[in-house]
Design an enzyme around this catalytic site. Structure first.
Site, mmCIF file in Angstrom:
data_model
loop_
_atom_site.group_PDB
_atom_site.id
_atom_site.type_symbol
_atom_site.label_atom_id
_atom_site.label_comp_id
_atom_site.label_asym_id
_atom_site.label_seq_id
_atom_site.Cartn_x
_atom_site.Cartn_y
_atom_site.Cartn_z
ATOM 1 N N ALA A 141 -41.126 20.723 -24.639
ATOM 2 C CA ALA A 141 -39.768 20.168 -24.588
ATOM 3 C C ALA A 141 -38.910 20.550 -25.778
ATOM 4 C CB ALA A 141 -39.843 18.646 -24.467
ATOM 5 N N GLY A 142 -39.509 20.781 -26.924
ATOM 6 C CA GLY A 142 -38.745 21.086 -28.118
ATOM 7 C C GLY A 142 -37.814 22.269 -27.973
ATOM 8 N N ILE A 143 -38.162 23.243 -27.128
ATOM 9 C CA ILE A 143 -37.278 24.412 -27.004
ATOM 10 C C ILE A 143 -36.064 24.129 -26.120
ATOM 11 C CG2 ILE A 143 -39.210 25.974 -27.407
ATOM 12 C CD1 ILE A 143 -38.845 26.952 -24.482
ATOM 13 N N SER A 144 -36.068 23.016 -25.399
ATOM 14 C CA SER A 144 -34.948 22.701 -24.508
ATOM 15 C C SER A 144 -34.082 21.545 -24.998
ATOM 16 C CB SER A 144 -35.465 22.376 -23.107
ATOM 17 O OG SER A 144 -36.066 23.508 -22.523
ATOM 18 N N ASP A 152 -36.429 15.163 -24.296
ATOM 19 C CA ASP A 152 -37.869 15.280 -24.103
ATOM 20 C C ASP A 152 -38.320 14.048 -23.312
ATOM 21 O OD1 ASP A 152 -38.308 13.076 -25.809
ATOM 22 O OD2 ASP A 152 -38.700 14.341 -27.528
ATOM 23 N N PHE A 153 -39.587 13.921 -23.069
ATOM 24 C CA PHE A 153 -40.057 12.825 -22.235
ATOM 25 C C PHE A 153 -40.419 11.573 -23.022
ATOM 26 C CE2 PHE A 153 -40.166 16.144 -19.230
ATOM 27 C CZ PHE A 153 -40.114 15.549 -17.986
ATOM 28 N N ARG A 154 -40.977 11.720 -24.217
ATOM 29 C CA ARG A 154 -41.631 10.590 -24.852
ATOM 30 C C ARG A 154 -40.970 10.023 -26.103
ATOM 31 N NH1 ARG A 154 -45.468 13.818 -22.587
ATOM 32 N NH2 ARG A 154 -46.816 12.765 -21.102
ATOM 33 N N GLN A 206 -44.582 23.795 -20.574
ATOM 34 C CA GLN A 206 -44.700 22.429 -20.072
ATOM 35 C C GLN A 206 -43.367 21.945 -19.515
ATOM 36 O OE1 GLN A 206 -46.739 19.518 -22.530
ATOM 37 N NE2 GLN A 206 -47.547 21.159 -23.785
ATOM 38 N N ASN A 207 -42.331 22.761 -19.629
ATOM 39 C CA ASN A 207 -40.990 22.340 -19.236
ATOM 40 C C ASN A 207 -40.759 22.529 -17.739
ATOM 41 O OD1 ASN A 207 -40.610 21.872 -21.933
ATOM 42 N ND2 ASN A 207 -39.559 23.791 -22.307
ATOM 43 N N ILE A 208 -39.971 21.628 -17.184
ATOM 44 C CA ILE A 208 -39.650 21.700 -15.761
ATOM 45 C C ILE A 208 -38.237 22.229 -15.525
ATOM 46 C CG2 ILE A 208 -41.257 19.847 -15.176
ATOM 47 C CD1 ILE A 208 -38.806 17.979 -14.900
ATOM 48 N N ASP A 209 -37.533 22.602 -16.599
ATOM 49 C CA ASP A 209 -36.108 22.930 -16.492
ATOM 50 C C ASP A 209 -35.790 24.351 -16.051
ATOM 51 O OD1 ASP A 209 -36.472 24.510 -18.877
ATOM 52 O OD2 ASP A 209 -36.159 22.701 -20.079
ATOM 53 N N HIS A 233 -46.314 22.102 -15.336
ATOM 54 C CA HIS A 233 -45.972 20.895 -14.576
ATOM 55 C C HIS A 233 -45.032 21.199 -13.412
ATOM 56 C CE1 HIS A 233 -47.947 18.705 -17.713
ATOM 57 N NE2 HIS A 233 -47.119 19.160 -18.628
ATOM 58 N N CYS A 277 -44.038 22.641 0.462
ATOM 59 C CA CYS A 277 -44.105 21.429 1.262
ATOM 60 C C CYS A 277 -45.326 20.624 0.816
ATOM 61 C CB CYS A 277 -44.216 21.795 2.742
ATOM 62 S SG CYS A 277 -44.468 20.353 3.817
#
Length: 175
Positions: free
Chosen positions: A47-50, A57-59, A129-132, A149, A157
């Protein structure tokens, strides 16, 4: 025993090696890459790169995504990503996906650095780990990205496992 097997294989003593990096800092890494010592760079990101793109981030307490999901009325913050919860109530996931869907945030300098590694022919893989999907948005080819993730680059589906066009998913999210 093990010692005898290692000796037989010539592995009983570790041969001294020259250090790969001249120093354990950014300058040392840059030197190793630009000197040609590194031909297969593997990068692991989170998350740190986004965050500098505006994506939380998430937490992190107070500002993290999990602390700010109360508006979705979830039994617990991680339920938004729980497949069983999604089967019962997909609305919170779609609302969150609408907020995070690609095209709303710009890649950061780090994302473009990953692209530069690819352009220079040294990027082997990005484990994210990013979903973006900002790695792909920056131009990193999809075959170089492993989305731990999942992300918005592909969809399947949940019943059949069949691939679904991302545009169909986007339509479901935004309508």
């Amino acid at each position: 025993g093990l010692a005898a097997q290692l000796e037989y294989l010539g592995l009983d003593e570790e041969a001294p090696r020259d250090p790969l990096l001249s120093s354990f800092d950014l300058a040392g890494v840059a030197d190793a890459i630009t000197s040609g010592k590194c031909k297969n760079v593997v990068v692991m990101v989170g998350a740190g790169i986004s965050v500098s793109a505006g994506i939380p981030d998430f937490r992190t307490p107070g500002t993290g995504l999990y602390d700010n999901l109360h508006k979705y009325n979830l039994p617990d913050p991680t339920a938004v990503f729980d497949i069983n919860f999604f089967r019962e109530n997909p609305a919170p996931f779609y609302l969150l996906a609408r907020e995070l869907f690609p095209g709303q945030y710009l890649p950061t300098p780090t994302h473009f650095f990953l692209r530069l590694l690819h352009d220079k022919g040294v990027l082997r893989r990005v484990y994210s780990q990013n979903i973006d999907s900002l790695e792909a948005e920056a131009g990193v080819p999809l075959d170089k990205i492993v989305a731990a993730h999942g992300n918005f680059d592909s969809a399947h589906c949940i019943t059949t496992g069949e691939e679904v066009p991302v545009e169909e998913v986007k339509k479901a999210i935004f309508e």
